[in-house]
Scaffold this motif. Structure first.
Motif, PDB file in Angstrom:
ATOM      1  N   LEU A 191     -15.451 -14.154 -37.099  1.00 32.44           N
ATOM      2  CA  LEU A 191     -13.924 -14.527 -37.050  1.00 32.44           C
ATOM      3  C   LEU A 191     -13.917 -14.774 -35.508  1.00 32.44           C
ATOM      4  O   LEU A 191     -13.186 -15.725 -35.145  1.00 32.44           O
ATOM      5  CB  LEU A 191     -13.168 -13.309 -37.340  1.00 32.44           C
ATOM      6  CG  LEU A 191     -12.589 -13.396 -38.963  1.00 32.44           C
ATOM      7  CD1 LEU A 191     -11.571 -12.394 -39.019  1.00 32.44           C
ATOM      8  CD2 LEU A 191     -11.889 -14.679 -39.123  1.00 32.44           C
ATOM      9  N   GLY A 192     -14.268 -13.863 -34.657  1.00 37.76           N
ATOM     10  CA  GLY A 192     -14.066 -13.715 -33.117  1.00 37.76           C
ATOM     11  C   GLY A 192     -14.552 -15.178 -32.673  1.00 37.76           C
ATOM     12  O   GLY A 192     -14.257 -15.955 -31.638  1.00 37.76           O
ATOM     13  N   LEU A 193     -15.731 -15.959 -33.435  1.00 36.42           N
ATOM     14  CA  LEU A 193     -16.221 -17.311 -32.747  1.00 36.42           C
ATOM     15  C   LEU A 193     -15.371 -18.370 -33.331  1.00 36.42           C
ATOM     16  O   LEU A 193     -15.751 -19.428 -33.012  1.00 36.42           O
ATOM     17  CB  LEU A 193     -17.659 -17.292 -33.313  1.00 36.42           C
ATOM     18  CG  LEU A 193     -18.673 -16.303 -32.605  1.00 36.42           C
ATOM     19  CD1 LEU A 193     -19.953 -16.185 -33.211  1.00 36.42           C
ATOM     20  CD2 LEU A 193     -18.829 -16.384 -31.133  1.00 36.42           C
ATOM     21  N   VAL A 194     -14.812 -18.190 -34.464  1.00 35.14           N
ATOM     22  CA  VAL A 194     -14.092 -19.631 -34.980  1.00 35.14           C
ATOM     23  C   VAL A 194     -13.477 -20.055 -34.075  1.00 35.14           C
ATOM     24  O   VAL A 194     -13.626 -21.597 -34.056  1.00 35.14           O
ATOM     25  CB  VAL A 194     -13.145 -18.783 -36.192  1.00 35.14           C
ATOM     26  CG1 VAL A 194     -12.285 -20.216 -36.544  1.00 35.14           C
ATOM     27  CG2 VAL A 194     -14.057 -18.470 -37.408  1.00 35.14           C
ATOM     28  N   PRO A 195     -12.556 -19.895 -33.198  1.00 31.85           N
ATOM     29  CA  PRO A 195     -11.922 -20.795 -32.187  1.00 31.85           C
ATOM     30  C   PRO A 195     -13.034 -21.474 -31.136  1.00 31.85           C
ATOM     31  O   PRO A 195     -12.507 -22.396 -30.705  1.00 31.85           O
ATOM     32  CB  PRO A 195     -10.939 -19.711 -31.562  1.00 31.85           C
ATOM     33  CG  PRO A 195     -10.834 -18.618 -32.279  1.00 31.85           C
ATOM     34  CD  PRO A 195     -11.950 -18.621 -32.903  1.00 31.85           C
ATOM     35  N   PHE A 196     -14.192 -20.794 -31.182  1.00 34.90           N
ATOM     36  CA  PHE A 196     -14.859 -21.291 -29.921  1.00 34.90           C
ATOM     37  C   PHE A 196     -16.087 -22.176 -30.239  1.00 34.90           C
ATOM     38  O   PHE A 196     -16.541 -22.585 -29.461  1.00 34.90           O
ATOM     39  CB  PHE A 196     -15.330 -20.048 -29.092  1.00 34.90           C
ATOM     40  CG  PHE A 196     -14.179 -19.274 -28.836  1.00 34.90           C
ATOM     41  CD1 PHE A 196     -13.304 -19.560 -27.711  1.00 34.90           C
ATOM     42  CD2 PHE A 196     -14.047 -17.874 -29.274  1.00 34.90           C
ATOM     43  CE1 PHE A 196     -12.036 -18.710 -27.426  1.00 34.90           C
ATOM     44  CE2 PHE A 196     -13.009 -17.069 -28.976  1.00 34.90           C
ATOM     45  CZ  PHE A 196     -12.133 -17.548 -28.001  1.00 34.90           C
ATOM     46  N   THR A 197     -16.471 -22.123 -31.382  1.00 34.94           N
ATOM     47  CA  THR A 197     -17.976 -22.707 -31.692  1.00 34.94           C
ATOM     48  C   THR A 197     -17.428 -23.713 -32.922  1.00 34.94           C
ATOM     49  O   THR A 197     -16.435 -23.642 -33.426  1.00 34.94           O
ATOM     50  CB  THR A 197     -18.818 -21.561 -32.331  1.00 34.94           C
ATOM     51  OG1 THR A 197     -18.452 -21.183 -33.531  1.00 34.94           O
ATOM     52  CG2 THR A 197     -19.266 -20.993 -31.204  1.00 34.94           C
ATOM     53  N   SER A 198     -18.193 -24.779 -33.224  1.00 34.57           N
ATOM     54  CA  SER A 198     -18.068 -25.712 -34.138  1.00 34.57           C
ATOM     55  C   SER A 198     -18.471 -24.802 -35.556  1.00 34.57           C
ATOM     56  O   SER A 198     -19.289 -24.019 -35.607  1.00 34.57           O
ATOM     57  CB  SER A 198     -19.135 -26.851 -34.119  1.00 34.57           C
ATOM     58  OG  SER A 198     -20.461 -26.542 -34.131  1.00 34.57           O
TER      59      SER A 198
END
Lengths: 223, 101
Positions: A191-198
């Motif tokens: 969830l933490g990575l959703v906005p930052f990675t493809s």
């Protein structure tokens, strides 16, 4: 004494219960953007449910198909260990190993590994594996046709069905504290990575971090 | 070959290779303690991550909507030992109904 008959009846019961949920895979896959042909090929040639759901889940969220394939293969790694545990029970020669490998899945392993004789291990393995294979593919096809016919999947809540399907697959692993912790870490990191990675990457990285932490945590405990 | 077909081909080959390797490779090769533990943990970690992304992500943003309610319904039904197919169907139905209003 377990009779051959009861092994077969139990195997068919598991086959029917598992095979029919191919319908939900078919519908979810078709509404995730895969064609009916692609959906059916997955059930015919991949034939390991959680991996198939993972692949279409990544595709549905806009992820790269190779990220999807990687996630699916990682999830399929448990089949390798199933093979190791049932190979001595089944006692197969080289040719029948190749022909039988496709049927190595959660359910066929569970129905074979506890048998006391080779004959009953084989009965459980093949009756379970083959009945699931036939029904899983039939119901995948029906589900894909239905999914294709209905238009926007969100209207029917099919996007929500994917999460429910994954939760159903995860559920038995939540019986232990360690399983719960690893699942929770995986979801939090993803969830933490959703906005930052493809799309697709949060799943792989989240899963990897969770497994690493789980292993470090486990190694400190005497076992 | 489109990327989608490429991914499908890789997945077919990879998943079969793992199944075949398990039946064929000598037991001691795969019985290393760390390998066994990692494989035991992979499904929980990956499925946890998959659930989070399926339920909360939409086009690279976090979004709370009917999917979360559907997941809650699924959890309740799993606690009640409802079988897989009716459980998934009920979760979809809840999300569909909520979106009607």
């Amino acid at each position: 004494m377990t009779t051959d008959r009861s092994v077969i009846v139990d195997s068919l019961g598991v086959g029917i219960a598992t095979g029919t949920y191919g319908a939900s895979f078919g519908a979810i896959s078709a509404t995730s953007g895969l064609s009916v042909l692609q959906t059916c090929l997955l059930s015919l040639l991949v034939f390991t449910g959680a991996s198939q759901f993972a692949f279409v889940g990544v595709i549905a969220s806009g992820g790269n198909p190779f990220a999807g394939a990687f996630t699916a293969i990682l999830l399929g790694s448990r089949n390798m260990f199933y093979g190791v545990s049932i190979a001595p029970k089944l006692g197969l020669d080289a040719r029948s190993r190749f022909a039988s490998a496709h049927l190595v899945i959660d359910e066929s392993t569970a129905m074979a590994v506890t048998r006391e004789t080779q004959r009953q291990a084989r009965l459980g393995f093949y009756w379970t594996g083959l009945s699931i294979f036939v029904l899983w593919n039939l119901f995948t096809f029906l589900g894909a046709l239905a999914g294709n016919a209905i238009g926007d999947p969100r209207t029917y809540g099919l996007d929500a069905a994917v999460g429910a399907a994954f939760l159903g697959l995860l559920w038995p692993r939540l019986a232990t504290w360690q399983g719960r912790m690893v699942a929770l870490i995986g979801s939090a990191v993803a969830l933490g990575l959703v906005p930052f990675t493809s799309a697709g990457m949060p799943i792989i990285i989240g899963g990897a971090v969770a497994v690493l932490i789980g292993m470090l945590w486990g190694s400190r405990k005497p076992s | 070959m489109t990327p989608l077909w490429g991914g499908i081909a890789v997945m077919i080959a990879g998943c079969f290779a793992l199944k075949y390797a398990g039946l064929s490779v000598p037991e001691r090769v795969l019985q290393h303690r760390l390998t066994v533990r990692a494989t035991d943990l992979i499904p929980a970690g990956l499925l946890g991550a998959l659930i989070a992304v399926q339920v909360f992500a939409r086009d690279g943003e976090i979004e709370v909507d009917a999917r979360l309610l559907a997941l809650g319904v699924a959890a309740v039904l799993l606690t009640l030992r409802v079988p897989f197919l009716p459980m998934v169907f009920a979760a979809a139905l809840v999300a569909a109904l909520v979106r009607q209003f």
